[in-house]
Scaffold this motif. Sequence first.
Motif, PDB file in Angstrom:
ATOM      1  N   GLN A  49       0.758  -1.214  -0.087  1.00 36.54           N
ATOM      2  CA  GLN A  49      -0.009   0.076   0.046  1.00 36.54           C
ATOM      3  C   GLN A  49       1.140   1.348  -0.137  1.00 36.54           C
ATOM      4  N   HIS A  50       2.193   1.404   0.271  1.00 32.39           N
ATOM      5  CA  HIS A  50       2.960   2.337   0.221  1.00 32.39           C
ATOM      6  C   HIS A  50       3.806   2.704  -1.116  1.00 32.39           C
ATOM      7  N   TYR A  51       3.395   1.817  -2.073  1.00 31.18           N
ATOM      8  CA  TYR A  51       3.905   2.114  -3.256  1.00 31.18           C
ATOM      9  C   TYR A  51       2.740   2.686  -4.283  1.00 31.18           C
ATOM     10  N   GLU A  52       3.228   3.613  -4.991  1.00 31.00           N
ATOM     11  CA  GLU A  52       2.257   4.137  -6.101  1.00 31.00           C
ATOM     12  C   GLU A  52       2.805   3.350  -7.397  1.00 31.00           C
ATOM     13  N   PHE A  53       1.867   2.478  -7.881  1.00 31.83           N
ATOM     14  CA  PHE A  53       2.336   1.617  -9.210  1.00 31.83           C
ATOM     15  C   PHE A  53       1.988   2.058 -10.298  1.00 31.83           C
ATOM     16  N   LYS A  54       2.719   2.323 -11.365  1.00 34.97           N
ATOM     17  CA  LYS A  54       2.507   2.750 -12.737  1.00 34.97           C
ATOM     18  C   LYS A  54       2.511   1.528 -13.626  1.00 34.97           C
ATOM     19  N   ARG A  55       2.243   1.768 -15.066  1.00 34.19           N
ATOM     20  CA  ARG A  55       2.248   0.565 -15.682  1.00 34.19           C
ATOM     21  C   ARG A  55       3.700  -0.006 -15.938  1.00 34.19           C
ATOM     22  N   GLY A  56       3.736  -1.295 -16.043  1.00 34.42           N
ATOM     23  CA  GLY A  56       4.851  -1.768 -15.944  1.00 34.42           C
ATOM     24  C   GLY A  56       5.135  -3.086 -15.647  1.00 34.42           C
ATOM     25  N   LYS A  57       6.283  -3.385 -15.758  1.00 36.27           N
ATOM     26  CA  LYS A  57       6.745  -5.206 -15.132  1.00 36.27           C
ATOM     27  C   LYS A  57       7.502  -4.937 -13.730  1.00 36.27           C
ATOM     28  N   GLU A  78       7.606 -12.044 -10.513  1.00 35.48           N
ATOM     29  CA  GLU A  78       7.465 -11.027 -11.527  1.00 35.48           C
ATOM     30  C   GLU A  78       5.734 -10.878 -11.710  1.00 35.48           C
ATOM     31  N   PHE A  79       5.480  -9.700 -11.648  1.00 36.19           N
ATOM     32  CA  PHE A  79       4.178  -9.286 -12.251  1.00 36.19           C
ATOM     33  C   PHE A  79       4.158  -8.001 -13.048  1.00 36.19           C
ATOM     34  N   VAL A  80       2.835  -7.947 -13.531  1.00 37.67           N
ATOM     35  CA  VAL A  80       2.553  -6.927 -14.484  1.00 37.67           C
ATOM     36  C   VAL A  80       1.528  -5.773 -14.068  1.00 37.67           C
ATOM     37  N   VAL A  81       1.799  -4.509 -14.093  1.00 39.14           N
ATOM     38  CA  VAL A  81       0.427  -3.917 -13.766  1.00 39.14           C
ATOM     39  C   VAL A  81       0.038  -3.025 -15.174  1.00 39.14           C
ATOM     40  N   LYS A  82      -1.115  -3.154 -15.547  1.00 40.02           N
ATOM     41  CA  LYS A  82      -1.683  -2.618 -16.788  1.00 40.02           C
ATOM     42  C   LYS A  82      -2.467  -1.450 -16.665  1.00 40.02           C
TER      43      LYS A  82
END
Length: 82
Positions: A49-57, A78-82
């Motif tokens: 919750q302390h991370y701001e995820f952007k698109r990417g791997k 590994e995981f992908v944020v779309k």
Amino acid sequence: MIYEKAFYLYKWSKNTWVPYEPSEDNWAFTQWAYLLQPNSSCDMECNLQHYEFKRGKYLLKKSVSRENEKIYWDLSVEFVVK
């Protein structure tokens, strides 16, 4: 096996894994160590919750070791944020 709550997060950038830091500066892990008995398994939640995820791997990595040994193994997913 011994493991801690700590984990490391990386983002794929320019053909290499780059450390991905939390968006909050005052965030840290407690140094609890856990012992996993032979022939056992466990599930552990990683507080993202302390991370701001952007698109990417991304790559999430944890280190484990055997009791009374100084050899560590890295476990990762590994995981992908779309």
